[in-house]
Design a protein around this motif. Structure first.
Motif, short mmCIF file in Angstrom:
data_model
loop_
_atom_site.label_atom_id
_atom_site.label_comp_id
_atom_site.label_asym_id
_atom_site.label_seq_id
_atom_site.Cartn_x
_atom_site.Cartn_y
_atom_site.Cartn_z
N GLN A 253 77.91 6.81 42.25
CA GLN A 253 77.35 7.67 41.22
C GLN A 253 77.68 7.10 39.84
O GLN A 253 78.71 6.46 39.65
CB GLN A 253 77.91 9.09 41.36
CG GLN A 253 77.29 9.86 42.52
CD GLN A 253 77.81 11.28 42.58
OE1 GLN A 253 78.96 11.51 42.92
NE2 GLN A 253 76.95 12.24 42.24
N ILE A 394 81.45 14.40 40.81
CA ILE A 394 81.34 13.00 41.24
C ILE A 394 82.52 12.64 42.14
O ILE A 394 83.68 12.70 41.71
CB ILE A 394 81.28 12.05 40.01
CG1 ILE A 394 79.99 12.31 39.24
CG2 ILE A 394 81.36 10.58 40.46
CD1 ILE A 394 79.89 11.54 37.94
N SER A 449 66.73 9.52 40.82
CA SER A 449 68.11 9.73 41.28
C SER A 449 68.92 10.55 40.28
O SER A 449 70.13 10.70 40.44
CB SER A 449 68.79 8.39 41.55
OG SER A 449 69.06 7.72 40.33
N SER A 451 70.71 13.38 38.98
CA SER A 451 71.21 14.55 39.72
C SER A 451 71.98 15.52 38.85
O SER A 451 72.37 16.59 39.33
CB SER A 451 72.12 14.08 40.86
OG SER A 451 73.24 13.38 40.34
N ASP A 488 72.58 9.16 41.03
CA ASP A 488 73.18 8.92 42.34
C ASP A 488 72.81 7.55 42.89
O ASP A 488 71.70 7.04 42.63
CB ASP A 488 72.71 9.99 43.34
CG ASP A 488 73.26 11.37 43.00
OD1 ASP A 488 74.26 11.44 42.28
OD2 ASP A 488 72.67 12.36 43.47
N ASN A 489 73.74 7.00 43.67
CA ASN A 489 73.46 5.82 44.47
C ASN A 489 72.94 4.65 43.64
O ASN A 489 71.92 4.04 43.95
CB ASN A 489 72.45 6.16 45.57
CG ASN A 489 72.44 5.13 46.68
OD1 ASN A 489 73.47 4.53 46.98
ND2 ASN A 489 71.28 4.91 47.27
#
Lengths: 497, 440
Positions: A253, A394, A449, A451, A488-489
């Motif tokens: 993250q 996170i 992504s 979030s 994210d990711n």
């Protein structure tokens, strides 16, 4: 002032040069830039620049030509109009766009940015709240000394202030007449610490693509008390970075603070949404876009949390104005709402070419360049999550701030960005400082992504004077306001050992 | 009156207004340029810029300041005098500058390169007629660019380059395109048509099915144009004496002897063969050549007058930003005609794009491929390759990964026009390297 513009336009219309064209416009600007800087304990020599001139356009049988001149007398403008008309005739049937009478603005109005007014022009120091120059120098010396702070590892430090005052006017053969006065204020601080061949830099300000404290307004934006604290913080952070490990690598993250968000917005939302890129004008230089005209109205650019506005009406943001350089009145527009792409960044002419709605963003960098589609203030709307809650959410990630490296492909899709400052986040807690934090991604998927979006308390209104684009090349000021955001990711990595 | 005569006459009159021990430097940068911008082989925007920007630098003892204005034509004596008066006010409020350094001994240089430039009608025809059938986009800039310096100490320098720069890309669609161009002092329509013909040939190769490559390390051939982008990253502080002493140089480890480049790497600031003026605004004359890297080892740096004053060095004709204006990489021994064969199997990279440092102390650079990039097998072009991101250290590309350089160099003028037309340029061969890292 509008009366003066009307008189000059009338004189040009009555001039033989004006009578030989179907339509004309004149855009005049006078930009005064002053710079003060103290570096490594020594004041740099002061410098002042005044750029003044006008760009004249002529439309002949639907083709347009332009000419730029510093001779802004009626005689000089008439001579430029002859040159512009000559180009219009040479272009003739080879014009990409056939100009219509309605492409020439008839807008009228005046606008004064914060800190300036009709009686407080660039040449009148009184009433502008401008401090004595000796006070400016004293403040900069003190700030620079705080940046060094006696630390042996500090090898470079600079404190500076750039102030640019712009008067710009435009008038047209259709009766358009606009007048705007703005002041841009950019304090900047930087400090570099080094050991052996390793060096680390921390900065705030408008230099070199860094995140900017750039705003419109008065000299009160040079807030010495605030900047003094920032100088101490930047020095300590540079020293911490020098001793820090490299940023960890891997998918994780990513929490971006506004000092990096402004670059992320700029490169992977702003540029791909520029309509002239989508129309292909920039394919030889700045590039094209992964966004295509059919996407507007339906394409899911980001997660539902992504809300983006074009807003040149934010008082004090760096690229605020009332009229763009084609004379279109400026107003706030939604570009992306709940993640869905709504409209591009395209001025009136591009809108007609593409049959798409757009924005008032035809802008020129200086008196000797024609307007093209640019960003102005491009902002991400605040969410409702406090910064502490973003961090707490996170499990494994990195927080990054202040852009130091930016690279993206010519479709504005595959990017790699680096920051000055990184901190690991582990199990919802801020952990160790890390150096050389970088991440890479693809615009088309990165924003999906998203979030977490910080609340209004996390928003910073920033800007930079260095947005480059166009043939011939043009550098303009842009503003970006953003909250802190979580993605994210993301593929995160650090530097070499 | 010519621009040169006008400039020196203005300077002479301005210097009569100096008081006491004041010293003045008057510098000028001007251009008279036709710009035509194209898209879809039509004219998108076309026009003309006439601009002369003058800087009055006033020195009084160790205090100094500068004021820059745009000259208008009529009334410029008064305009310049106003600038001088403003500079006088700035000087009064300035500190004494311990780093002040300027050339005190009078000198003079003069270089005038005349050309035969295209007319607006010829510029339009070069695309409207010669690019028929191509989806052409780009820019043509044409006209004289000049620089001048006169001082109250007696310096007189004048530099004019008449040049056109046509730089365009031909598109097949999407991001499949070839970039080409032509620069010079004399417009040669036949050479322009040859350039377009070569572009058409490359476009034919781009029509083949594309091959997407996985991230990884590949053997590459970088054309001179692509290589010039890597050299530009070296030139972003890498040769600056000040950057080397303040932690900002990406080549610090090279300067400190921690790393060495390949023995075939010889870099120099080659003013004698460039377009840049041979004088600085501080009145110093640039050496014809400043060695920077010799046989892979640090050999020199660029020292501006102010840096010389700050660090006790000797200035060697560098401008304040201490970047090379005419950077030259010496050629190697691979005939350009053999480049594909020597590449064997790997990537032929025509252009790079949007480079930046991902780790400056390690000289690690990221960027993209752009325009024509081909996958090559056994010396034959097999397929165009979609854009890829690279992330690689200059120390490796120009170090142990370097296989060789072509024996021919290309002149690579900077066609940039931020703030005005550039007189910067470079000279570079092509480069063959192995294990070049692509990451996305």
């Amino acid at each position: 002032m509008l009366d003066d513009l009307t008189r000059i336009a009338g004189a040009l219309r009555d001039h033989p040069a004006g009578a030989r064209v179907d339509h004309f416009s004149v855009r005049w600007s006078r930009t005064r830039t002053r710079a003060w800087s103290v570096r490594r304990g020594v004041a740099e020599p002061p410098a002042s620049t005044v750029a003044e001139g006008a760009l004249v356009t002529a439309v002949v049988n639907g083709a347009e030509g332009w000419a730029a001149t510093a001779d802004v007398s009626v005689r000089g403008l008439a001579a430029a109009l002859e040159v512009a008309a000559g180009w219009a005739r040479v272009v003739g049937a080879n014009a990409l766009v056939t100009m219509l009478p309605t492409d020439v603005s008839d807008a009228r109005g005046e606008f004064f940015g914060p800190g300036v007014g009709p009686d407080t022009g660039p040449d009148t120091g009184a009433g502008r709240g401008e401090p004595p120059v000796a006070d400016l120098w004293a403040a900069l010396r003190d700030l620079e000394a705080r940046l060094r702070g006696g630390a042996a590892a500090v090898v470079d430090a600079a404190a500076g202030l750039d102030v640019t005052e712009v008067d710009q006017a435009a008038w047209t053969s259709r009766g358009g007449a606009t007048w705007q006065r703005l002041r841009h204020v950019s304090p900047n601080l930087s400090v570099t610490a080094a050991r052996g061949s390793e060096s680390q830099r921390r900065s705030i300000g408008g230099g070199g693509g860094d995140a900017g404290t750039c705003r419109q307004g008065g000299f009160d934006l040079f807030d010495v008390a605030f900047l003094s604290g920032e100088a101490e913080r930047l020095r300590e952070e540079a020293l911490q970075l020098l001793a820090a490990p490299n940023c960890p690598s891997g998918p994780m993250q990513l929490l971006l603070l506004p000092g990096q968000m402004m670059l992320q917005i700029h490169e992977s939302i702003g540029h791909p949404l520029e309509l002239d890129r989508i129309l292909g004008d920039e394919r030889n230089y700045a590039g094209t876009s992964f966004v295509t005209p059919d996407m507007f109205g339906s394409y899911k650019y980001g997660s539902d949390l992504l809300n983006v506005t074009f807003d040149p009406t934010v008082r004090g943001e760096f690229a605020s104005y009332a009229f763009d350089d084609a004379g279109t009145p400026a107003r706030r527009e939604w570009l992306i709402r709940k993640g869905v792409l709504e409209r591009p960044l395209g001025g009136a002419l591009s809108q007609r070419r593409a049959s798409l709605p757009g924005t008032a963003n035809a802008r020129a960098s200086a008196w000797d360049r024609p307007p093209i589609d640019r960003m102005a203030n491009l902002n991400i709307e605040a969410g409702d999550t406090p910064l502490a809650a973003l961090i707490a959410g996170i499990e494994r990630g990195v927080m990054m701030d202040t852009n130091v490296s930016w690279s993206i492909d010519d479709s504005r899709n595959k990017f790699q960005f680096g920051c000055e400052w990184g901190r690991v986040i582990r199990d919802g807690q801020l952990a160790e400082v890390v150096k050389n934090p970088n991440y890479r991604g693809i615009s088309a998927t990165f924003w999906r992504s998203l979030s977490g979006v910080g609340d209004a308390a996390t928003v910073e209104v920033l800007g930079t004077p260095f947005c480059g684009k166009g043939e011939p090349n043009q550098m303009v000021r842009v503003g970006h306001a953003s909250p802190a955001c979580v993605f994210d990711n993301v593929d995160v990595f650090g530097g070499e050992a | 009156m010519s621009a040169e005569a006008r400039f020196h006459a203005r300077a002479t009159r301005l210097f009569t207004c100096l008081r006491g021990a004041e010293v003045a430097f008057l510098s000028i940068e001007g251009e008279s340029t036709d710009f035509a911008r194209f898209n879809h082989a039509k004219v998108r925007q076309a026009g003309h810029v006439d601009r002369e920007r003058a800087t009055v630098r006033l020195i009084d003892g160790r205090r100094h300041a500068s004021v820059t204005i745009d000259l208008r034509g009529d009334g410029d004596d008064a305009h310049l005098l106003s600038a001088l008066v403003e500079a006088r006010g700035l000087v009064a409020g300035a500190d004494e500058d311990p780093y002040l350094l300027y050339a005190t001994a009078p000198g003079d240089t003069r270089r005038v390169e005349s050309g035969a430039l295209p007319t607006p009608a010829e510029i339009v025809a070069s695309v409207a007629e010669d690019a028929a059938g191509l989806d052409l986009v780009g820019i043509h800039a044409s006209g004289p660019v000049w620089r001048g310096l006169a001082t109250s100490l007696g310096h007189t320098h004048w530099h004019v380059v008449e040049r056109f720069d046509a730089k365009v890309a031909a598109y097949l669609g999407g991001d499949r395109a070839v970039q080409t161009g032509l620069s010079g002092a004399t417009w040669d329509r036949a050479r322009w048509r040859d350039a377009l013909a070569t572009a058409r040939t490359h476009l034919a190769a781009l029509e083949r099915p594309r091959r997407a490559l996985a991230p990884g390390r590949y053997r590459v051939f970088l054309t001179p144009t692509a290589l010039n982008d890597l050299l530009a990253m070296m030139n972003w502080g890498g040769f600056s004496a000040r950057a080397g002493r303040t932690g900002a140089s990406p080549l610090r480890r090279l300067a400190q002897g921690e790393v060495a480049l390949h023995p075939s790497v010889h870099l120099s600031e080659d003013t004698a063969r460039g377009w840049a003026p041979s004088f600085t605004d501080d009145g110093f004359v640039r050496p014809e050549r400043v060695p920077l890297v010799t046989a892979g080892r640090h050999a020199g740096e660029l020292v501006s007058a102010r840096t010389a004053g700050e660090f006790g060095l000797t200035p060697n004709g560098a401008d304040p930003d201490e970047s090379a204006r005419s950077l030259a990489l010496a050629p190697g021994d691979i005939p350009s005609a053999d480049a594909l064969a020597r590449l064997g199997t790997g990537l032929w990279v025509g252009n790079l794009w949007y480079l930046n440092f991902s780790d400056r102390p390690a000289a690690r650079v990221t960027g993209m491929t752009r325009f024509a990039t081909f996958w090559v097998e056994n010396g034959e072009i097999v397929a165009p390759v979609p854009v890829m991101r690279f992330d690689e250290s200059l120390f490796r590309v120009f170090g142990d990964q370097l296989v060789g350089l072509t024996s021919e160099s290309e002149e690579l003028p900077d066609t940039g026009t931020y703030g005005g037309r550039s007189l910067v340029g470079a000279r570079a061969p092509g480069l063959l390297a192995e294990d070049f890292a692509f990451t996305l």
